[in-house]
Structure formats: structure tokens, C-alpha cells
Design a protein around this motif. Structure first.
Motif, PDB file in Angstrom:
ATOM      1  N   LYS A 113      20.554  46.405-109.344  1.00 45.48           N
ATOM      2  CA  LYS A 113      19.817  47.673-109.328  1.00 45.48           C
ATOM      3  C   LYS A 113      18.820  47.820-110.465  1.00 45.48           C
ATOM      4  N   ASP A 114      18.682  46.826-111.360  1.00 45.94           N
ATOM      5  CA  ASP A 114      17.553  46.832-112.294  1.00 45.94           C
ATOM      6  C   ASP A 114      16.269  46.787-111.477  1.00 45.94           C
ATOM      7  N   MET A 115      15.218  47.419-111.954  1.00 42.05           N
ATOM      8  CA  MET A 115      13.937  47.356-111.252  1.00 42.05           C
ATOM      9  C   MET A 115      13.231  46.028-111.551  1.00 42.05           C
ATOM     10  N   ILE A 116      12.692  45.431-110.512  1.00 39.76           N
ATOM     11  CA  ILE A 116      11.876  44.226-110.614  1.00 39.76           C
ATOM     12  C   ILE A 116      10.437  44.635-110.361  1.00 39.76           C
ATOM     13  N   TYR A 117       9.550  44.344-111.305  1.00 40.88           N
ATOM     14  CA  TYR A 117       8.141  44.707-111.153  1.00 40.88           C
ATOM     15  C   TYR A 117       7.305  43.457-110.949  1.00 40.88           C
ATOM     16  N   MET A 118       6.523  43.429-109.873  1.00 38.30           N
ATOM     17  CA  MET A 118       5.739  42.255-109.517  1.00 38.30           C
ATOM     18  C   MET A 118       4.291  42.629-109.244  1.00 38.30           C
ATOM     19  N   GLY A 119       3.407  41.711-109.575  1.00 35.60           N
ATOM     20  CA  GLY A 119       1.995  41.918-109.321  1.00 35.60           C
ATOM     21  C   GLY A 119       1.365  40.661-108.739  1.00 35.60           C
ATOM     22  N   ILE A 120       0.556  40.830-107.712  1.00 33.51           N
ATOM     23  CA  ILE A 120      -0.209  39.731-107.116  1.00 33.51           C
ATOM     24  C   ILE A 120      -1.681  40.094-107.245  1.00 33.51           C
ATOM     25  N   LYS A 121      -2.469  39.186-107.782  1.00 35.07           N
ATOM     26  CA  LYS A 121      -3.898  39.452-107.911  1.00 35.07           C
ATOM     27  C   LYS A 121      -4.694  38.201-107.594  1.00 35.07           C
ATOM     28  N   VAL A 122      -5.964  38.410-107.313  1.00 37.14           N
ATOM     29  CA  VAL A 122      -6.842  37.295-106.983  1.00 37.14           C
ATOM     30  C   VAL A 122      -7.980  37.230-107.995  1.00 37.14           C
ATOM     31  N   ARG A 123      -8.309  36.024-108.394  1.00 36.12           N
ATOM     32  CA  ARG A 123      -9.464  35.780-109.252  1.00 36.12           C
ATOM     33  C   ARG A 123     -10.558  35.146-108.393  1.00 36.12           C
ATOM     34  N   SER A 124     -11.722  35.781-108.377  1.00 32.13           N
ATOM     35  CA  SER A 124     -12.820  35.304-107.545  1.00 32.13           C
ATOM     36  C   SER A 124     -14.135  35.784-108.147  1.00 32.13           C
ATOM     37  N   SER A 125     -15.183  35.016-107.921  1.00 33.73           N
ATOM     38  CA  SER A 125     -16.510  35.421-108.393  1.00 33.73           C
ATOM     39  C   SER A 125     -17.112  36.489-107.490  1.00 33.73           C
ATOM     40  N   LEU A 126     -16.528  36.680-106.313  1.00 40.86           N
ATOM     41  CA  LEU A 126     -17.022  37.699-105.385  1.00 40.86           C
ATOM     42  C   LEU A 126     -16.484  39.066-105.781  1.00 40.86           C
ATOM     43  N   SER A 127     -17.317  40.071-105.680  1.00 43.73           N
ATOM     44  CA  SER A 127     -16.901  41.418-106.067  1.00 43.73           C
ATOM     45  C   SER A 127     -16.477  42.271-104.887  1.00 43.73           C
ATOM     46  N   ASN A 128     -17.081  42.070-103.738  1.00 46.25           N
ATOM     47  CA  ASN A 128     -16.823  42.930-102.585  1.00 46.25           C
ATOM     48  C   ASN A 128     -15.743  42.341-101.670  1.00 46.25           C
ATOM     49  N   ILE A 129     -14.566  42.078-102.244  1.00 47.85           N
ATOM     50  CA  ILE A 129     -13.454  41.547-101.465  1.00 47.85           C
ATOM     51  C   ILE A 129     -12.213  42.399-101.705  1.00 47.85           C
ATOM     52  N   ARG A 130     -11.252  42.228-100.817  1.00 46.34           N
ATOM     53  CA  ARG A 130     -10.019  43.021-100.874  1.00 46.34           C
ATOM     54  C   ARG A 130      -8.822  42.109-100.626  1.00 46.34           C
ATOM     55  N   PHE A 143       5.582  38.464-112.778  1.00 46.09           N
ATOM     56  CA  PHE A 143       6.572  39.513-113.018  1.00 46.09           C
ATOM     57  C   PHE A 143       6.183  40.289-114.272  1.00 46.09           C
ATOM     58  N   TYR A 144       6.444  41.595-114.246  1.00 42.90           N
ATOM     59  CA  TYR A 144       6.102  42.465-115.378  1.00 42.90           C
ATOM     60  C   TYR A 144       7.369  43.126-115.915  1.00 42.90           C
ATOM     61  N   ASP A 145       7.281  43.594-117.170  1.00 39.29           N
ATOM     62  CA  ASP A 145       8.470  44.169-117.808  1.00 39.29           C
ATOM     63  C   ASP A 145       8.645  45.658-117.556  1.00 39.29           C
ATOM     64  N   SER A 146       7.644  46.317-116.941  1.00 39.15           N
ATOM     65  CA  SER A 146       7.767  47.750-116.674  1.00 39.15           C
ATOM     66  C   SER A 146       6.770  48.168-115.610  1.00 39.15           C
ATOM     67  N   SER A 147       6.875  49.429-115.188  1.00 41.87           N
ATOM     68  CA  SER A 147       5.981  49.960-114.158  1.00 41.87           C
ATOM     69  C   SER A 147       4.576  50.212-114.690  1.00 41.87           C
ATOM     70  N   ALA A 148       4.369  50.015-115.996  1.00 46.49           N
ATOM     71  CA  ALA A 148       3.022  50.144-116.557  1.00 46.49           C
ATOM     72  C   ALA A 148       2.163  48.935-116.206  1.00 46.49           C
ATOM     73  N   PHE A 149       2.793  47.810-115.880  1.00 49.47           N
ATOM     74  CA  PHE A 149       2.108  46.576-115.502  1.00 49.47           C
ATOM     75  C   PHE A 149       1.106  46.135-116.568  1.00 49.47           C
ATOM     76  N   THR A 150       1.519  46.256-117.821  1.00 50.66           N
ATOM     77  CA  THR A 150       0.651  45.828-118.924  1.00 50.66           C
ATOM     78  C   THR A 150       1.121  44.530-119.569  1.00 50.66           C
ATOM     79  N   THR A 151       2.427  44.225-119.466  1.00 53.26           N
ATOM     80  CA  THR A 151       2.968  43.042-120.117  1.00 53.26           C
ATOM     81  C   THR A 151       3.602  42.117-119.090  1.00 53.26           C
ATOM     82  N   VAL A 152       3.021  40.921-118.953  1.00 56.50           N
ATOM     83  CA  VAL A 152       3.570  39.911-118.054  1.00 56.50           C
ATOM     84  C   VAL A 152       4.762  39.246-118.724  1.00 56.50           C
ATOM     85  N   ILE A 153       5.846  39.064-117.988  1.00 57.67           N
ATOM     86  CA  ILE A 153       7.007  38.366-118.532  1.00 57.67           C
ATOM     87  C   ILE A 153       6.648  36.900-118.739  1.00 57.67           C
TER      88      ILE A 153
END
Length: 298
Positions: free
Chosen positions: A139-156, A117-127
Motif C-alpha cells: 500500500k505504499d504509493m508508487i510514483y511513475m513518469g513516462i516522457k518522450v524526448r524529441s526535437s518536434l514540439s507539436n507532438i503528444r 520512478f519518483y519519490d513523491s507525487s511532486a515528480f521532482t526527484t527521480v529515484i
């Protein structure tokens, strides 16, 4: 437990748009009062325990449509409680949030999903996870980010579905779909730009109708080869029938469930999530206290 509420104190509401924790349990009327009558183990009655007491809780709640499971509007809520002293003590624990999900597949090696979860739409600060559960207002906005850590570069990364539940269980019978088959279902959901290895989105906070204090978010995710046009990731938003296809064993992983939470709607002094309406109109808390011998039928 039986609750009587004068109709004059709940103008604008009647028994046809009021219900208990279990939506199948309706309320009745005797002409002058709205009446809710439940046993201690029916109609979604919840049990809590303190050092000295066992507490049974239910709630009379307003709704617009019978099929609604969430709301972003201020509700009419009446919580009623039965509590009695006890001689034993129950031990409870809090399950910490997930810090990461590590998986291994032959063609993709080791990879880790992070759901934050993040504190704003800038997605710079993780809660900070130490502050969980995260407290929000309706009605407060909830900002969420999902990411993957991998040694492979050509993935989506592809987020195929996300749903909210009142418990940390993706198979909870009470749920609200946010994303389905890659398509946003919630009208307040906004997807933000990110990299191939990250998915960012936000939506307005809501609460589940009934006596549910927390919200968990669970998503189904997978990885694909970034340059393969035949993968599920390349398909994007689809209808349910067209997404039924054979998985490309070379270019995509299995689907995995990842979850995060809880989110908790902050209650104001009136006791209603995010509400600033008049106490006399919005929330009435009624407490019934009976001795243990009465509850046990002695």
C-alpha cells in the motif's frame, strides 16, 4: 516435499482458501492438519542456488477469490523449503534497469522514451537507478513518469496500456492490468497532470500472490500529432471494440513496449511483505533437509 500444518495454528483458514505457487495446486486435509505435498518440479516450485546448496521453495498462501493474482492485504504465508548440498556452482547475473528507449520513424525522426520512478507525487526527484530494486511496503504509493524526448514540439504522448508482471517479460502469463485501452483498471491508480510529452501516474504497491518477490511494469506507448483529432491519442479512454481502428500513418507512430523495474516488497522480520502481524499467526517457515542421495533415489 510435504508440509503438515496444524489447523489449530491457522484458525480462520482452511484448505478451500489456501493454495501453492501454482494456483491450480490446492492443499488437502486429514482432519487435524492442512497438508501440502509437491514434487521438486511441480506446482510452481522454484529453484535457487547458493555457494553450497541447491534450494527448492514453494509457499502456501491464502486468497479470497480464486482468480486473484495480486493482493494489498497482509496474507497468511507458509514457505517450505527443501535444500541439499552440491558440488557445482551456478553463475547468476542481475539485469540492470532500462535507461531509455530510442526509436526512429520517418515522419517523427528520432525520439526516446524514458520510464522513471519518483519519490513523491511532486515528480521532482527521480529515484536513483543505482538503488534498484526499489523496496516498498504493501500500500505504499508508487510514483511513475513516462516522457518522450524529441526535437518536434507539436507532438503528444499517449500511454495506451500498462501491466505488472512478476518477471521482466511483458508476455508473462501472470500479469495484472493497471491501464487498458487508455482507461485505468486498478482502483488505486491516480493520473497526475503533466505536459503533452509526459504522463505521470501512481498506485498503491501490491505483491503477486505466491512466492514472487519482484514486480515489473510494462507500458504500451505511442506518439501523435498534437492537433489531429483523429489520432489514437485524441480518442483517450475507449473500449476494446472502438479502439480497433486503422493507424493514421501521417499523425501517429507505431505502438512500443517500454518497461521498468524491479520493485520489491520489503519483508519484515516475520518474512511477510510489509507485514507487522503476529509471527505465530502469519508466517511459519519450515525447512526440510535431506541428503542428495535421497533426492536422486539412490
Amino acid at each position: 516435499m510435504t508440509l503438515y500444518v496444524s489447523k489449530s495454528s491457522v484458525r480462520g483458514f482452511n484448505e478451500t482458501n489456501l493454495r501453492l505457487n501454482d494456483p491450480s495446486c490446492s492443499v488437502t486435509t486429514n482432519g487435524s492438519h492442512v497438508i501440502a505435498s509437491v514434487s521438486l518440479n511441480s506446482c510452481g516450485t522454484q529453484v535457487e542456488e547458493t555457494v553450497d546448496e541447491i534450494i527448492f521453495k514453494n509457499e502456501m498462501t491464502s486468497f479470497d477469490q480464486a482468480q486473484d493474482v495480486i493482493t494489498r492485504e497482509h496474507q497468511f504465508e507458509i514457505q517450505f523449503i527443501c535444500k541439499f548440498p552440491k558440488n557445482s556452482r551456478l553463475s547468476v547475473s542481475f539485469e540492470a534497469q532500462e535507461s531509455g528507449y530510442l526509436f526512429t520513424e520517418a515522419l517523427f525522426g528520432n525520439f526516446t522514451y524514458l520510464f522513471e520512478f519518483y519519490d513523491s507525487s511532486a515528480f521532482t526527484t527521480v529515484i536513483d537507478p543505482k538503488t534498484y530494486p526499489i523496496k516498498l511496503k504493501l500500500k505504499d504509493m508508487i510514483y511513475m513518469g513516462i516522457k518522450v524526448r524529441s526535437s518536434l514540439s507539436n507532438i503528444r504522448l499517449f500511454v495506451e496500456s500498462c501491466r505488472a508482471t512478476p518477471h521482466d517479460n511483458p508476455n508473462d502469463p501472470i500479469y495484472y492490468d493497471i491501464i487498458t485501452n487508455g482507461c485505468t483498471k486498478d482502483k488505486t491508480t491516480k493520473v497526475y497532470s503533466g505536459s503533452l510529452k509526459e504522463f505521470r501516474f501512481g498506485l498503491e504497491a501490491f505483491s503477486f500472490i505466491g512466492d514472487y518477490e519482484q514486480v515489473y511494469i510494462t507500458c504500451t506507448v505511442l506518439l501523435c500529432g498534437a492537433g489531429d483529432p483523429k489520432t489514437r491519442c485524441a480518442q483517450g479512454c475507449t473500449n476494446s471494440s472502438s479502439s480497433r481502428r486503422r493507424r493514421s500513418l501521417v499523425s501517429e507512430t507505431q505502438r512500443y513496449f517500454i518497461s521498468q523495474g524491479p520493485l520489491r516488497l520489503a519483508r519484515t522480520s516475520s518474512g511477510s511483505p510489509g507485514s507487522s502481524l503476529n509471527l505465530n499467526i502469519l508466517v511459519i517457515t519450515v525447512v526440510f533437509i535431506w541428503p542428495l542421495s535421497w533426492l536422486l533415489g539412490l
